[in-house]
Design an enzyme around this catalytic site. Structure first.
Site, mmCIF file in Angstrom:
data_model
loop_
_atom_site.group_PDB
_atom_site.id
_atom_site.type_symbol
_atom_site.label_atom_id
_atom_site.label_comp_id
_atom_site.label_asym_id
_atom_site.label_seq_id
_atom_site.Cartn_x
_atom_site.Cartn_y
_atom_site.Cartn_z
ATOM 1 N N ASP A 3 -0.204 -3.844 6.365
ATOM 2 C CA ASP A 3 -0.840 -3.673 7.339
ATOM 3 C C ASP A 3 -2.211 -4.001 7.593
ATOM 4 O O ASP A 3 -3.097 -3.461 8.255
ATOM 5 C CB ASP A 3 -0.591 -1.922 7.604
ATOM 6 C CG ASP A 3 0.687 -1.354 7.836
ATOM 7 O OD1 ASP A 3 1.435 -2.272 8.009
ATOM 8 O OD2 ASP A 3 0.863 -0.306 7.708
ATOM 9 N N HIS A 15 0.773 -1.164 0.160
ATOM 10 C CA HIS A 15 -0.029 -0.054 0.024
ATOM 11 C C HIS A 15 1.025 1.174 -0.028
ATOM 12 O O HIS A 15 1.998 1.071 -0.008
ATOM 13 C CB HIS A 15 -1.055 -0.001 1.126
ATOM 14 C CG HIS A 15 -0.274 0.165 2.527
ATOM 15 N ND1 HIS A 15 0.430 -0.940 2.944
ATOM 16 C CD2 HIS A 15 -0.381 1.146 3.492
ATOM 17 C CE1 HIS A 15 0.746 -0.593 4.306
ATOM 18 N NE2 HIS A 15 0.346 0.598 4.574
ATOM 19 N N HIS A 55 -7.395 -0.804 5.648
ATOM 20 C CA HIS A 55 -6.518 -0.020 6.219
ATOM 21 C C HIS A 55 -6.307 1.128 5.215
ATOM 22 O O HIS A 55 -6.046 2.262 5.564
ATOM 23 C CB HIS A 55 -5.097 -0.621 6.333
ATOM 24 C CG HIS A 55 -4.029 0.014 6.860
ATOM 25 N ND1 HIS A 55 -4.068 0.738 8.192
ATOM 26 C CD2 HIS A 55 -2.784 0.506 6.423
ATOM 27 C CE1 HIS A 55 -2.914 1.323 8.269
ATOM 28 N NE2 HIS A 55 -2.163 1.307 7.177
ATOM 29 N N ASP A 103 5.928 4.945 5.156
ATOM 30 C CA ASP A 103 6.985 3.875 5.808
ATOM 31 C C ASP A 103 6.994 2.399 5.215
ATOM 32 O O ASP A 103 7.604 1.604 5.457
ATOM 33 C CB ASP A 103 6.549 3.693 7.198
ATOM 34 C CG ASP A 103 5.149 3.313 7.375
ATOM 35 O OD1 ASP A 103 3.967 3.369 6.475
ATOM 36 O OD2 ASP A 103 4.717 2.354 8.360
ATOM 37 N N HIS A 104 6.200 2.392 3.998
ATOM 38 C CA HIS A 104 6.206 1.154 3.016
ATOM 39 C C HIS A 104 6.787 1.452 1.830
ATOM 40 O O HIS A 104 7.202 0.675 0.818
ATOM 41 C CB HIS A 104 4.660 0.735 2.966
ATOM 42 C CG HIS A 104 4.193 0.171 3.974
ATOM 43 N ND1 HIS A 104 3.994 -1.107 4.389
ATOM 44 C CD2 HIS A 104 3.931 0.735 5.376
ATOM 45 C CE1 HIS A 104 3.482 -1.224 5.767
ATOM 46 N NE2 HIS A 104 3.310 -0.218 6.261
ATOM 47 N N HIS A 149 1.309 3.958 2.027
ATOM 48 C CA HIS A 149 1.960 4.824 2.829
ATOM 49 C C HIS A 149 3.463 4.762 3.078
ATOM 50 O O HIS A 149 4.104 3.957 2.605
ATOM 51 C CB HIS A 149 1.658 4.026 4.558
ATOM 52 C CG HIS A 149 0.024 4.553 4.880
ATOM 53 N ND1 HIS A 149 -0.668 3.880 5.631
ATOM 54 C CD2 HIS A 149 -0.768 5.176 4.296
ATOM 55 C CE1 HIS A 149 -1.962 4.109 5.820
ATOM 56 N NE2 HIS A 149 -1.954 5.010 4.809
ATOM 57 N N HIS A 167 4.587 -4.660 11.006
ATOM 58 C CA HIS A 167 5.063 -3.888 12.235
ATOM 59 C C HIS A 167 5.137 -4.911 13.411
ATOM 60 O O HIS A 167 4.582 -5.917 13.409
ATOM 61 C CB HIS A 167 3.914 -3.025 12.527
ATOM 62 C CG HIS A 167 3.998 -1.856 11.533
ATOM 63 N ND1 HIS A 167 4.714 -0.624 11.702
ATOM 64 C CD2 HIS A 167 3.302 -1.418 10.739
ATOM 65 C CE1 HIS A 167 4.658 0.125 10.938
ATOM 66 N NE2 HIS A 167 3.701 -0.296 9.921
#
Length: 256
Positions: free
Chosen positions: A130, A52, A108, A56-57, A54, A168
């Protein structure tokens, strides 16, 4: 095949799978842990999978693609950086003789996808980003409770031996909540003790296994009578499945 969680930021894992000198990574929010691992193990990165959008990905994508010739695949229903090859439900990606099957798992985010594979001689692998965590699930930033419930239902139908490779290290926090929801769940109590021991030694709790998650994860157990009773005691709601799930997810958001 060798499967390794590379720590990144405060609690992310970038998953690295390597075989015969070739490597793939999943959700590289930071390029440096990947570059360090490639150098230390003398690996060539040729595939990147994104679940996805975001930061942090995907934050390490530009540096990794500049340093390698890796192909990058990601969700068709989300805005991705230029050059990312779009994938959606039912499509596949082949790498080193392994076929990754794509599952649409919105909730998410609106276009989140997951990747499932069955490498020869290994338990199946689920890269779920996530969407599904050990003992929990992702927050509903863009999707609905009904979407997330449907997504988790479809992941739950995968083989129980599937290794749950989420993004995570949220396990202990999730299990604290799960024990509040199902305090008499002995499988959950035992799993929590095991995970507490792992983290005390600095060892990742991941990957988990899907058959374990089905026994201990309240978000996969939201139709179980004890979970539903706990939800109703917390905040009475409709007995419709998505309504129960929505309150369960909100309860986790508010849980201290």
């Amino acid at each position: 095949m060798n499967l390794i969680p590379l720590p990144a930021f405060s609690d992310n894992y970038i998953w690295l799978l390597h075989h015969n000198g070739q490597a793939l990574v999943v959700d590289p929010g930071d390029s440096q842990p990947v570059l360090d691992a490639l150098a230390s193990m003398d690996l060539v990165l040729d595939l990147i999978l994104i679940t996805h959008h975001h930061a942090d990905h995907i934050g390490g994508l530009s540096a990794l693609t500049a340093a390698t010739n890796a192909k990058v695949y990601g969700p068709a229903k989300e805005r991705m950086p230029e050059g990312v090859i779009p994938l959606s439900q039912g499509e596949t990606v082949a790498w080193c003789g392994v076929t990754f099957k794509v599952h649409d798992v919105p909730g998410h985010t609106s276009g989140h996808i997951a990747y499932w594979s069955q490498p020869e001689g290994m338990d199946p692998i689920l890269f779920c980003g996530d969407t599904l965590f050990s003992g929990g699930c992702g927050r509903l930033f863009e999707g609905t409770a009904a979407q997330m419930l449907d997504s988790l239902d479809r992941l739950s139908a995968l083989p129980g031996a599937s290794q749950v490779c989420c993004a995570h290290e949220y396990t202990l926090s999730n299990l604290k909540f799960a024990k509040h929801v199902e305090p008499s769940n002995q499988a959950l109590i035992d799993y929590d003790a095991r995970c507490q021991s792992l983290r005390a030694q600095g060892i990742p709790t991941l990957p988990s296994r899907l058959d374990i998650e089905l026994k201990i994860n309240p978000f996969l157990r939201s139709r179980q009578e004890k979970v539903r009773t706990s939800v109703q005691n917390y905040r009475p709601t409709s007995l419709e499945d998505a309504a129960v799930f929505a309150v369960l997810r909100q309860w986790k958001n508010e849980f201290k």
